[in-house]
Enzyme design. Sequence first.
Site, PDB file in Angstrom:
ATOM      1  N   HIS A 100       0.793  -1.244   0.000  1.00 23.71           N
ATOM      2  CA  HIS A 100       0.000   0.000   0.000  1.00 23.71           C
ATOM      3  C   HIS A 100       0.819   1.284   0.000  1.00 23.71           C
ATOM      4  O   HIS A 100       0.674   2.147   0.866  1.00 23.71           O
ATOM      5  CB  HIS A 100      -0.961   0.009   1.193  1.00 23.71           C
ATOM      6  CG  HIS A 100      -2.180  -0.825   0.958  1.00 23.71           C
ATOM      7  ND1 HIS A 100      -3.022  -0.617  -0.113  1.00 23.71           N
ATOM      8  CD2 HIS A 100      -2.688  -1.885   1.637  1.00 23.71           C
ATOM      9  CE1 HIS A 100      -4.011  -1.509  -0.084  1.00 23.71           C
ATOM     10  NE2 HIS A 100      -3.823  -2.298   0.960  1.00 23.71           N
ATOM     11  N   ASP A 129      -2.092   2.566  -3.448  1.00 23.50           N
ATOM     12  CA  ASP A 129      -3.173   3.241  -2.698  1.00 23.50           C
ATOM     13  C   ASP A 129      -2.835   3.360  -1.204  1.00 23.50           C
ATOM     14  O   ASP A 129      -2.021   2.615  -0.674  1.00 23.50           O
ATOM     15  CB  ASP A 129      -4.517   2.516  -2.844  1.00 23.50           C
ATOM     16  CG  ASP A 129      -5.189   2.800  -4.175  1.00 23.50           C
ATOM     17  OD1 ASP A 129      -4.871   3.847  -4.771  1.00 23.50           O
ATOM     18  OD2 ASP A 129      -6.017   1.974  -4.606  1.00 23.50           O
ATOM     19  N   ASN A 158      -6.757  -6.591  -4.834  1.00 21.97           N
ATOM     20  CA  ASN A 158      -8.007  -5.908  -5.190  1.00 21.97           C
ATOM     21  C   ASN A 158      -7.795  -4.428  -5.507  1.00 21.97           C
ATOM     22  O   ASN A 158      -8.627  -3.804  -6.149  1.00 21.97           O
ATOM     23  CB  ASN A 158      -9.059  -6.068  -4.085  1.00 21.97           C
ATOM     24  CG  ASN A 158      -8.645  -5.425  -2.781  1.00 21.97           C
ATOM     25  OD1 ASN A 158      -7.518  -5.605  -2.325  1.00 21.97           O
ATOM     26  ND2 ASN A 158      -9.550  -4.657  -2.172  1.00 21.97           N
TER      27      ASN A 158
END
Lengths: 564, 176
Positions: A100, A129, A158
């Site tokens: 992340h 993200d 995802n």
Amino acid sequence: MPVRRPRPGPGEKPSALKDPCDDRPVKDVVPPPAHLLTADVLMDANGVPDVDVLRRHLDHEGVLAQELLLDLIKKASDLLEQEPNVLKLQDPITVVGDIHGQYFDLVKLLEVGGDPGEVQYLFLGDYVDRGSFSVEVMALLYAIKIKNPKRIRMLRGNHECRQMTSFFNFREECEYKYDLTVYHAFMDSFDMLPLSATINGKFLALHGGLSPELTSLKAINSVNRFCEPPREGLLCDLLWSDPLEPKEDEAPATKPAKKAASVPSFIPNDVRGCSYFFSFEGAAKFLQKNSLLSVIRAHEAQLEGYKMHKTNPATGNAGTVGPCSTRCYPPRSSDPIITVFSAPNYCDVYNNKGAVLKFDNSSLNILQFNCSPHPYHLPNFMDVFTWSMPFVIEKVTEMLYYVLQTPAGEEARDQEGLEAMDLPPLPTKVRAQFSNASLTAEEKSVVEFASQLAGKTRSAAASSGSRGAGSAEAEEAQTPEKQAEQADRIRKKVRTIARMARMMKTLRQENETIVQLKGICPGHKLKPGMILAGKDHLASELQRFNHAMEIDAENELRPEGGPV
Amino acid sequence: MGQTESLSRAEVHSLANFSKQDIARLYSRFRSLDADGNGHLDPTEILGVTELTENPLVRRVISVFDKDDSGNVSFLEFVLGLAKFTASASEQEKLEFAFAIYDVNKDGFISNGDLFQVMKMMVGDNLGDVQLQQLVDRQLVMADRDGDGKLSFEEFKEAVQNIGIAEQLSVDIRSY
């Protein structure tokens, strides 16, 4: 904003930000590279990147020449496209969970897990993200992939899709650091990422979990993965599903245990808003049928960086192993589901450890690591001018408001008809300045008037006793109506300034809240107010972790609709 | 400052933004702020206004108004400084004022130390010096087109235009 940094000369390494006035206050902070990194410095004759050169550049937030970054994406993408949906891997191998955008933790992870030039790695996705350094994570991972195509394996998470990266901050980061061309290139490369891997034919590794449509591994190989993941179906489930956890209020002591047989294999996943929870029973059936020992997955933050989900003999439900202080654990065949999470202090608020799993000689070791410091970014990549401008506007207008505000009792003097005052005549030299300035007669008289008053203030130093002279007779010359009208006009002006100052105050206060978080990156869908509220009384790490999970829960949900 | 202050063409036009009544009123305010009646405003006279003692930018604004670096503000400097905030002042003038707030040493460039100092006035203790240095370095690297390590007015203008600051600065205060 597209990259506008200067390029170094041919073959030259990027040089650091200059300090021409020698007034840069904190010299301990290494100045960032002021130039772009170019292909002639990074790539060898065969177009293979020097990973160390890249890492040193990225460590200080260096930017790549755009065509170089696009070339790395293309080369990695071509390699990924050749790989099957299910990779067949053998140990020794290090398995990595969510990253992340935490580039500085990834660098640490590669130290803990072993040199990627020598160690085999399997990454389970969610590279981007939430954190502020997703571009750096991708650039480094793709570079080591290009350098070691067979040793570095990357699966899709995802978040590796258009929908999630638009809803969260990877798209914004690409636009801030590069532009949309780079973003779209990354999206096309994400479509190439494989979906799962087997290790020694005994462990199935993927990002999310199992699916009702997943009866055998062959099912995964029949999926067309080269697309934006749909909202349902096998491809969606592999990236999105979670193991079913026993709820705290269903502890055996307070409620009679349900019979194991009554637990369905899959129930709809209301935390994610798509896909399923798979029960221990569902997992056991699948593992047995396919002669597998465990599912290795990522997708959920863990306080210790990992979690062994295992059978609770009393209830037949999944249970958890409590936090341990040692770093290594032997694997057990009774751990059918293992979660690994590799983003320590996730979102700067979770207080969790990161972990990687090391499979070696059919045994499993868990290596934990703590978070590393990272450069400070304001939320949403706000720059200091954007942050400070409301502050400047507020404080300046506030100052003008108080400077111009007429104290009570002084108002009458405001209305002085100063034209009637005895003002010194303007020197012809000064007068000549206005004559060629193309002013109307009225404007010219204003300028003359101001200049005359300026002359008067200069002589005021010599005769400071004459203040307010001449105001009495001038006041009489004005009608009361005209006085009232003027007073009203001035009041309105001052009110206008006050209102604007208030508006800017709100903006400025919001911006101040942002910096009160000191290094936390809450802009990425975490509300600063919620993080600050009640944080102080949370004593233990577990409490802080749970608090963060609670306020961040809505971000586990899959956003509605397609990419923005 | 000498007995006559010469006005540039732009300054003459700035003055013409006001009406005679505005000038008269500003004169009245100027004289009541000029506590010692010496014909100019000293920083202490402006900081003497109770509501401004906590305002961290007062000295910066005074320094920007004080064009001749005399350490105080003459009546013309006062009026010309205020002219930048009237509705009829151009966007360019407002941007120049904003630039001047950041250009602490008045050398026509925002240096690393300039930007750090002004930011420090605003963030206080909310950020550490290391975090602030990182933000300042990043801003300079982003906006420094010619790579000389400091920001010219043109580079500043481009940096704030790209992020929509010009609109914020050119709020027409009469429209509220």
